[in-house]
Design an enzyme around this catalytic site. Sequence first.
Site, PDB file in Angstrom:
ATOM      1  N   TYR A 125      -2.237  -9.431   9.137  1.00 17.54           N
ATOM      2  CA  TYR A 125      -3.028  -9.117   7.938  1.00 17.54           C
ATOM      3  C   TYR A 125      -4.463  -8.790   8.337  1.00 17.54           C
ATOM      4  CZ  TYR A 125      -4.431  -9.777   3.041  1.00 17.54           C
ATOM      5  OH  TYR A 125      -4.893  -9.597   1.765  1.00 17.54           O
ATOM      6  N   GLU A 143      -7.843  -4.579  -6.900  1.00 23.59           N
ATOM      7  CA  GLU A 143      -6.706  -3.807  -6.380  1.00 23.59           C
ATOM      8  C   GLU A 143      -5.471  -4.138  -7.221  1.00 23.59           C
ATOM      9  OE1 GLU A 143      -6.348  -3.969  -2.107  1.00 23.59           O
ATOM     10  OE2 GLU A 143      -4.951  -2.266  -2.076  1.00 23.59           O
ATOM     11  N   HIS A 174     -12.063  -6.694   1.220  1.00 25.81           N
ATOM     12  CA  HIS A 174     -12.019  -5.432   1.919  1.00 25.81           C
ATOM     13  C   HIS A 174     -12.298  -4.237   1.006  1.00 25.81           C
ATOM     14  CE1 HIS A 174      -7.774  -4.046   0.766  1.00 25.81           C
ATOM     15  NE2 HIS A 174      -7.991  -5.125   0.068  1.00 25.81           N
ATOM     16  N   HIS A 179     -10.932  -9.451  -7.435  1.00 26.86           N
ATOM     17  CA  HIS A 179     -10.692  -8.175  -6.733  1.00 26.86           C
ATOM     18  C   HIS A 179      -9.803  -7.327  -7.639  1.00 26.86           C
ATOM     19  CE1 HIS A 179      -9.647  -5.387  -3.608  1.00 26.86           C
ATOM     20  NE2 HIS A 179      -8.558  -5.989  -3.170  1.00 26.86           N
ATOM     21  N   HIS A 216       0.871  -1.199   0.000  1.00 33.34           N
ATOM     22  CA  HIS A 216       0.000   0.000   0.000  1.00 33.34           C
ATOM     23  C   HIS A 216       0.898   1.237   0.000  1.00 33.34           C
ATOM     24  CE1 HIS A 216      -3.481  -2.342   2.145  1.00 33.34           C
ATOM     25  NE2 HIS A 216      -3.528  -2.495   0.834  1.00 33.34           N
ATOM     26  N   HIS A 268      -2.752 -14.122  -1.494  1.00 34.97           N
ATOM     27  CA  HIS A 268      -1.439 -13.832  -0.886  1.00 34.97           C
ATOM     28  C   HIS A 268      -1.081 -14.970   0.060  1.00 34.97           C
ATOM     29  CE1 HIS A 268      -1.407  -9.637  -2.199  1.00 34.97           C
ATOM     30  NE2 HIS A 268      -2.582  -9.453  -1.650  1.00 34.97           N
ATOM     31  N   ASP A 301      -8.099 -11.869  -1.129  1.00 34.63           N
ATOM     32  CA  ASP A 301      -7.376 -11.373   0.053  1.00 34.63           C
ATOM     33  C   ASP A 301      -7.765 -12.116   1.335  1.00 34.63           C
ATOM     34  OD1 ASP A 301      -5.833  -9.457  -1.217  1.00 34.63           O
ATOM     35  OD2 ASP A 301      -7.281  -7.856  -0.920  1.00 34.63           O
ATOM     36  N   ASP A 348      -2.470  -4.931  -6.892  1.00 34.35           N
ATOM     37  CA  ASP A 348      -1.578  -6.072  -6.653  1.00 34.35           C
ATOM     38  C   ASP A 348      -2.099  -7.340  -7.328  1.00 34.35           C
ATOM     39  OD1 ASP A 348      -3.579  -5.658  -4.658  1.00 34.35           O
ATOM     40  OD2 ASP A 348      -2.645  -7.128  -3.351  1.00 34.35           O
TER      41      ASP A 348
HETATM   42 FE1  FEO Z   1      -6.849  -5.923  -1.622  1.00 36.77          FE
HETATM   43 FE2  FEO Z   1      -4.260  -8.009  -2.154  1.00 36.77          FE
HETATM   44  O1  FEO Z   1      -5.412  -6.610  -2.569  1.00 36.77           O
END
Ligand code: FEO
Length: 402
Positions: A194, A83, A147, A81, A25, A227, A166, A85
């Site tokens: 996390y 995001e 999230h 998702h 982030h 992850h 996530d 990453d």
């Molecule tokens: Fe919410 Fe691993 O991105």
Amino acid sequence: MKEFVQVSESVTWTGVIDQDMKKFHGEELSIPNGTSYNSYLVKDEKTVLIDTVIHKMGYDWVTKLKKEIDLNEIDYIIMNHSEPDHSGALLELMREIPETPIVCTEKGVEILKKYYGKNWKFHPVKTGDKINIGSKDLIFVEMKMLHWPDSMLTYLTEENILFSNDAFGQHYANYGLFNDMADQDQLHYECMKYYACILTPFGGILKNKLEEVLSLDLKIDMICPSHGVIWRDNPLQIVQKYLKWCNNYIESQVTIVYDTMWESTRKMAESIAEGITDVRQDIKVKLYNSAKNSENDIATEIFRSEGFLLGSSTINNGILPSMAALTESIKGLKFKDKKVGAFGSYGWNGRSLDILNRVLDETGLERITDGVKIMWNLDDEDTEKCREFGRDFAKSLFVELL
Ligand code: FEO
């Protein structure tokens, strides 16, 4: 790059491990154990790619993916998702297969369009929708605000695999890939960190969603997050942990966090800790200097604590910058059911205590004391005052023992 790994008859892990990544982030989240961006290829009569990887690894990843499969054979790309990453390598991938449908939530469509400015063939789905891929189905469950507003899970029938993105993940570069091949202590800590640093504000939503997902009575033989480890050994253990963590989880622990100019606030913290252990010797009391420890590790310790105390010297009519940054985190994470208090040293203006009390009140947590402040340095009387403050704080935590 780690070789791709077949994880079941039809699923291959096609992710990337990034042990060099130490901040996430931007510079917000410290991840000393690195991370991974887990992507999965599901092969049946149809071929499906679930999630991509971070942009910086996009070229190498797509090059490697081409060796695994003719990209034109991919029938769907599922984006659980948006995001960056997980979606960052989409640009690189879609250059090769621009007509391939991208399956995501309505919100995912909106976010991906805004990030990448492309009018790809989006195929929006909602909870309960499914795609048949031959002998199996892929079923989608929206995970709104877990999230991000676009988050969702994908469930593979027959092999009973949950692709959770996530959720149930952790920033942990584990070359063994599977949970039973990881250092269990590190794994547990990274899972908790996390959860504490990313999911705590959404605990209520998470609780309802977990109950909803469990009520579907899906058989789960493996959980594949985006992850960290793949949960193949007792995969429901991480679900059980989440159920505990989202239910106002606490351990018998007090965390004392301080920043100090000329050591007086540090000495206060230590005397307060002595006072707490005077009352309860079996409680864990942990001290952290907010200027010398990761804000995220401190937040994790606060997450597991029954109570916490914040201390700062007064500087320029305010609090020290590291403590100011930490209080922003604490407010944002919306911790619940913890008892709190403040302390601080000063020279001619003791405003740090007032500021910390105000900040703690803004969190909505139960502030059980007006705090203690000491001028200049601690003499014996001041030391005893801090120790007594610690005893009182401990007694307030454990009223049932009195
Ligand atoms: Fe919410 Fe691993 O991105």
